[in-house]
Design an enzyme around this catalytic site. Structure first.
Site, mmCIF file in Angstrom:
data_model
loop_
_atom_site.group_PDB
_atom_site.id
_atom_site.type_symbol
_atom_site.label_atom_id
_atom_site.label_comp_id
_atom_site.label_asym_id
_atom_site.label_seq_id
_atom_site.Cartn_x
_atom_site.Cartn_y
_atom_site.Cartn_z
ATOM 1 N N ALA A 10 1.788 -3.885 4.385
ATOM 2 C CA ALA A 10 3.182 -3.885 4.834
ATOM 3 C C ALA A 10 3.273 -4.104 6.337
ATOM 4 O O ALA A 10 4.361 -4.276 6.876
ATOM 5 C CB ALA A 10 3.843 -2.569 4.450
ATOM 6 N N HIS A 45 6.329 -2.619 -12.095
ATOM 7 C CA HIS A 45 5.240 -3.570 -12.346
ATOM 8 C C HIS A 45 3.870 -2.931 -12.194
ATOM 9 O O HIS A 45 2.897 -3.364 -12.816
ATOM 10 C CB HIS A 45 5.426 -4.820 -11.471
ATOM 11 C CG HIS A 45 6.564 -5.669 -11.963
ATOM 12 N ND1 HIS A 45 7.636 -6.008 -11.186
ATOM 13 C CD2 HIS A 45 6.787 -6.189 -13.205
ATOM 14 C CE1 HIS A 45 8.491 -6.737 -11.927
ATOM 15 N NE2 HIS A 45 7.989 -6.845 -13.150
ATOM 16 N N LYS A 88 1.492 -1.935 8.644
ATOM 17 C CA LYS A 88 1.361 -0.647 9.349
ATOM 18 C C LYS A 88 0.541 -0.789 10.636
ATOM 19 O O LYS A 88 0.925 -0.297 11.686
ATOM 20 C CB LYS A 88 0.652 0.400 8.463
ATOM 21 C CG LYS A 88 1.470 0.915 7.298
ATOM 22 C CD LYS A 88 0.727 2.012 6.546
ATOM 23 C CE LYS A 88 -0.556 1.549 5.881
ATOM 24 N NZ LYS A 88 -0.357 0.507 4.868
ATOM 25 N N THR A 89 -0.622 -1.458 10.501
ATOM 26 C CA THR A 89 -1.530 -1.563 11.652
ATOM 27 C C THR A 89 -0.925 -2.449 12.733
ATOM 28 O O THR A 89 -1.045 -2.169 13.920
ATOM 29 C CB THR A 89 -2.897 -2.094 11.185
ATOM 30 O OG1 THR A 89 -3.424 -1.164 10.228
ATOM 31 C CG2 THR A 89 -3.868 -2.204 12.337
ATOM 32 N N CYS A 120 8.352 -9.453 -7.603
ATOM 33 C CA CYS A 120 9.679 -9.554 -8.231
ATOM 34 C C CYS A 120 10.801 -9.410 -7.212
ATOM 35 O O CYS A 120 11.961 -9.591 -7.546
ATOM 36 C CB CYS A 120 9.822 -8.502 -9.337
ATOM 37 S SG CYS A 120 9.955 -6.816 -8.694
ATOM 38 N N CYS A 176 6.023 -2.930 -7.095
ATOM 39 C CA CYS A 176 7.076 -1.958 -7.378
ATOM 40 C C CYS A 176 6.552 -1.034 -8.479
ATOM 41 O O CYS A 176 5.573 -1.350 -9.163
ATOM 42 C CB CYS A 176 8.366 -2.648 -7.797
ATOM 43 S SG CYS A 176 8.308 -3.398 -9.432
ATOM 44 N N GLU A 184 -4.666 4.505 9.465
ATOM 45 C CA GLU A 184 -5.231 4.987 8.186
ATOM 46 C C GLU A 184 -5.103 6.504 8.074
ATOM 47 O O GLU A 184 -6.050 7.205 7.685
ATOM 48 C CB GLU A 184 -6.703 4.575 8.046
ATOM 49 C CG GLU A 184 -6.981 3.096 8.252
ATOM 50 C CD GLU A 184 -6.734 2.244 7.015
ATOM 51 O OE1 GLU A 184 -6.105 2.747 6.050
ATOM 52 O OE2 GLU A 184 -7.144 1.071 7.034
HETATM 53 ZN ZN LIG Z 1 7.947 -5.699 -9.270
#
Ligand SMILES: [Zn+2]
Length: 200
Positions: free
Chosen positions: A13, A190, A15-16, A152, A187, A93
């Site tokens: 995402a 999924h 973060k680092t 998705c 998500c 981390e």
């Molecule tokens: Zn999904």
């Protein structure tokens, strides 16, 4: 008053990248951030215990102080602060922190009045919270989610670990640091479908 922050997300995402951007912003203003990163490999045994690298997927990197499960983080930060006054502590981390280490970082905030910003995964590949993240979610002053998306289009909150055939791994070690190819952020819907696919 300083605060304890926890920035959490699924894998990949940013973060680092966010941590390294924060470090840059502090340095640009002439303030000194203290970077901490877990060290799991044998560099500890080889006497290179103090150095780690924080590297982001988009190519940014910075040296950091290394910690392992035994490190006294309050002492480490206190010593660094005596050498040069610290503007903040940034922890990469952070899911790998022990419960004791999260409380030690809260002492850095409460006793040394230094802000501590922790970045980490909320949930492991088996849908369980990491101990470090669980403790941060419990005691941090500020919680902020760094968002990423599932294929998705929904927000990805779960992480699946993939085997060589690309199937979700259902059991194993919680700590397995690997490249992007071994993990997939999904998500919840999924994630469940992917884990269920290997039960059938
Ligand atoms: Zn999904």
């Amino acid at each position: 008053m300083a605060s304890l922050y926890f920035y959490y997300s699924a894998m990949n995402a940013g973060k680092t990248t966010t941590l390294l951007q924060a470090a840059y912003n502090y340095r640009e203003r002439g303030m000194e951030p203290f970077l901490l990163a877990p060290q799991f490999d044998n560099r500890f045994a080889e006497g290179n215990a103090e150095q780690a690298w924080i590297a982001s997927r988009i190519g940014l990197k910075s040296p950091a102080a290394a910690f392992n499960g035994e490190s006294d983080l309050f002492a480490l930060v206190t010593q660094a602060h005596q050498r040069q006054p610290l503007a903040c502590v940034l922890v990469d981390e952070a899911q790998f922190l022990s419960q004791t280490q999260v409380w030690a970082l809260s002492d850095v905030v409460d006793q040394l009045n230094i802000p501590v910003l922790c970045y980490g995964l909320r949930t492991d590949a088996f849908g369980q919270p990491f101990l470090g993240s669980q403790t941060l979610l419990a005691i941090a002053d500020h919680l902020e989610e760094i968002k990423t998306v599932c294929d998705c289009g929904r927000k990805a909150t779960m992480v699946a670990r993939l085997d060589a055939e690309g199937r979700a791994v259902k059991a194993g070690e919680q700590i397995a640091i690997g490249g992007n190819d071994r993990y997939l952020s999904l998500c919840r819907k999924h994630y469940k479908e992917m884990v269920k696919a290997i039960e059938d």
